[in-house]
Design a protein around this motif. Structure first.
Motif, short mmCIF file in Angstrom:
data_model
loop_
_atom_site.label_atom_id
_atom_site.label_comp_id
_atom_site.label_asym_id
_atom_site.label_seq_id
_atom_site.Cartn_x
_atom_site.Cartn_y
_atom_site.Cartn_z
N PRO A 63 -10.49 0.67 0.09
CA PRO A 63 -9.25 0.23 -0.65
C PRO A 63 -9.27 -1.11 -1.00
O PRO A 63 -8.68 -1.48 -1.86
CB PRO A 63 -8.34 0.59 0.45
CG PRO A 63 -8.95 0.99 1.81
CD PRO A 63 -10.56 1.10 1.48
N PHE A 64 -10.09 -2.02 -0.02
CA PHE A 64 -10.06 -3.29 -0.40
C PHE A 64 -10.80 -3.73 -1.83
O PHE A 64 -10.28 -4.37 -2.43
CB PHE A 64 -10.62 -4.05 0.80
CG PHE A 64 -10.21 -4.14 2.34
CD1 PHE A 64 -9.11 -4.80 2.48
CD2 PHE A 64 -10.34 -3.09 3.06
CE1 PHE A 64 -8.54 -4.49 3.42
CE2 PHE A 64 -9.77 -2.84 4.29
CZ PHE A 64 -8.78 -3.55 4.57
N PRO A 90 -11.55 -7.75 2.57
CA PRO A 90 -11.12 -6.81 3.61
C PRO A 90 -10.97 -7.59 5.00
O PRO A 90 -11.77 -8.23 5.66
CB PRO A 90 -12.53 -6.19 3.87
CG PRO A 90 -13.66 -7.22 2.99
CD PRO A 90 -12.91 -7.99 2.05
N LEU A 130 -3.56 -9.56 5.44
CA LEU A 130 -3.31 -9.62 3.91
C LEU A 130 -2.14 -10.38 3.58
O LEU A 130 -0.88 -9.94 4.31
CB LEU A 130 -3.64 -8.50 3.39
CG LEU A 130 -4.93 -7.79 3.48
CD1 LEU A 130 -4.94 -6.30 2.96
CD2 LEU A 130 -5.97 -8.62 2.73
N LEU A 181 0.63 -9.09 1.62
CA LEU A 181 0.79 -8.01 1.08
C LEU A 181 1.96 -8.06 -0.27
O LEU A 181 1.49 -7.11 -1.37
CB LEU A 181 1.69 -7.11 2.07
CG LEU A 181 0.81 -6.55 3.25
CD1 LEU A 181 2.23 -5.67 4.29
CD2 LEU A 181 -0.16 -5.71 2.68
N VAL A 195 -1.21 -8.52 -2.91
CA VAL A 195 -1.88 -7.02 -2.84
C VAL A 195 -1.02 -6.24 -3.82
O VAL A 195 -1.46 -5.56 -4.44
CB VAL A 195 -2.00 -6.57 -1.48
CG1 VAL A 195 -2.67 -5.19 -1.68
CG2 VAL A 195 -3.30 -7.43 -0.49
N ALA A 201 -5.29 3.20 -2.53
CA ALA A 201 -5.60 2.11 -1.84
C ALA A 201 -4.39 1.34 -1.34
O ALA A 201 -4.38 0.53 -0.38
CB ALA A 201 -6.63 1.31 -2.83
N TRP A 202 -3.60 1.01 -2.53
CA TRP A 202 -2.13 0.69 -1.93
C TRP A 202 -1.52 1.13 -0.63
O TRP A 202 -1.06 0.69 0.17
CB TRP A 202 -1.29 0.38 -3.24
CG TRP A 202 -0.02 0.02 -2.93
CD1 TRP A 202 1.26 0.58 -3.11
CD2 TRP A 202 0.53 -1.46 -2.36
NE1 TRP A 202 2.47 -0.52 -2.69
CE2 TRP A 202 1.79 -1.31 -2.01
CE3 TRP A 202 -0.23 -2.35 -1.55
CZ2 TRP A 202 2.46 -2.40 -1.69
CZ3 TRP A 202 0.37 -3.41 -1.00
CH2 TRP A 202 1.99 -3.63 -1.03
N LEU A 225 -3.61 0.04 2.39
CA LEU A 225 -3.24 -1.30 2.63
C LEU A 225 -2.02 -1.78 3.20
O LEU A 225 -1.84 -2.72 3.97
CB LEU A 225 -3.81 -2.34 1.66
CG LEU A 225 -5.47 -2.01 1.03
CD1 LEU A 225 -5.82 -3.00 0.20
CD2 LEU A 225 -6.20 -2.30 2.46
N ARG A 226 -0.96 -0.96 2.81
CA ARG A 226 0.38 -1.66 3.08
C ARG A 226 0.64 -1.20 4.39
O ARG A 226 1.61 -1.57 5.16
CB ARG A 226 1.67 -1.15 1.86
CG ARG A 226 1.75 0.26 1.98
CD ARG A 226 2.55 0.50 0.78
NE ARG A 226 3.14 1.97 0.82
CZ ARG A 226 3.61 2.53 -0.06
NH1 ARG A 226 3.93 1.97 -1.13
NH2 ARG A 226 4.00 3.97 -0.06
N ARG A 265 -4.69 0.47 7.40
CA ARG A 265 -5.41 -0.72 6.92
C ARG A 265 -6.52 -1.13 8.10
O ARG A 265 -7.74 -1.33 7.84
CB ARG A 265 -4.79 -1.82 6.84
CG ARG A 265 -5.32 -3.31 6.36
CD ARG A 265 -4.35 -4.38 5.83
NE ARG A 265 -3.51 -4.87 6.74
CZ ARG A 265 -2.19 -4.82 6.69
NH1 ARG A 265 -1.74 -4.05 6.02
NH2 ARG A 265 -1.40 -5.28 7.76
#
Length: 183
Positions: A4-5, A12, A16, A18, A21, A58-59, A62-63, A68
């Motif tokens: 996802p990064f 990575p 992050l 956010l 992102v 991916a979002w 990562l959120r 993540r």
């Protein structure tokens, strides 16, 4: 699962920004929106749609701090399978069991004040576990072996976060039930 990064073109790291992102996600989503490909050949439309789906997934990964962390652990080469999932400390598990018993009692008594206090207590512990997890995952270690050790040390914190999330999900369900029960 794709990285996802890499999909979103971000470093990575656990810690992050956010908002940045999310902005990157929005930019990519606009670029890949199906309306931009309405007149394109079918193969190009399918490719853009597939890429848009990857960007959205991916979002979502990562959120979410747990997902993540799992993605970072996977990038470090550690496979998280159900039977090999990170184990929490037995003393921690006993604490969670006691908290769940108290939560059950609070729900039975419909004690909103104690429910809020329990939720606050667990959120504070969740924040502490997130901090410890992030510090270990973002430490980078002195070398590949050191980084791998840091990932291994991070796994119990990841397990704890999953318990905290389940507990807080139960708190939310109880709060919803109490709100629905209002006259």
């Amino acid at each position: 699962m794709n990285d996802p990064f890499a999909t979103l073109g971000v470093e990575p790291r656990f810690g992050l920004d956010l908002r940045a992102v999310e902005q990157r996600h929005r930019e990519l989503s606009r670029t890949l929106h199906p309306d931009r490909y309405a007149g394109a050949p079918a193969a190009e439309r399918r490719l853009a749609l597939g890429r848009a789906i990857e960007v959205n997934e991916a979002w979502r990964v990562l959120r979410d701090p747990i997902r993540r962390a799992e993605a970072l652990v996977a990038l470090a080469g550690v496979t998280l399978r159900e039977e090999a999932a990170p184990k929490a400390d037995p003393a921690f598990l006993m604490e969670i069991m006691e908290l769940r018993e108290e939560l059950s009692e609070v729900a039975r008594k419909k004690d909103r004040g104690r429910l809020a206090a329990l939720a606050g207590q667990v959120r504070a512990r969740e924040e502490k576990a997130l901090g410890a997890l992030g510090a270990l995952l973002d430490s980078g270690g002195d070398d590949a072996k050191g980084a791998a050790k840091d990932v291994e040390k991070a796994l119990p914190h990841l397990a704890e976060l999953k318990y905290f999330r389940r507990f807080l999900d139960e708190v939310s369900a109880i709060e919803e039930d109490l709100t629905d029960a209002l006259p």
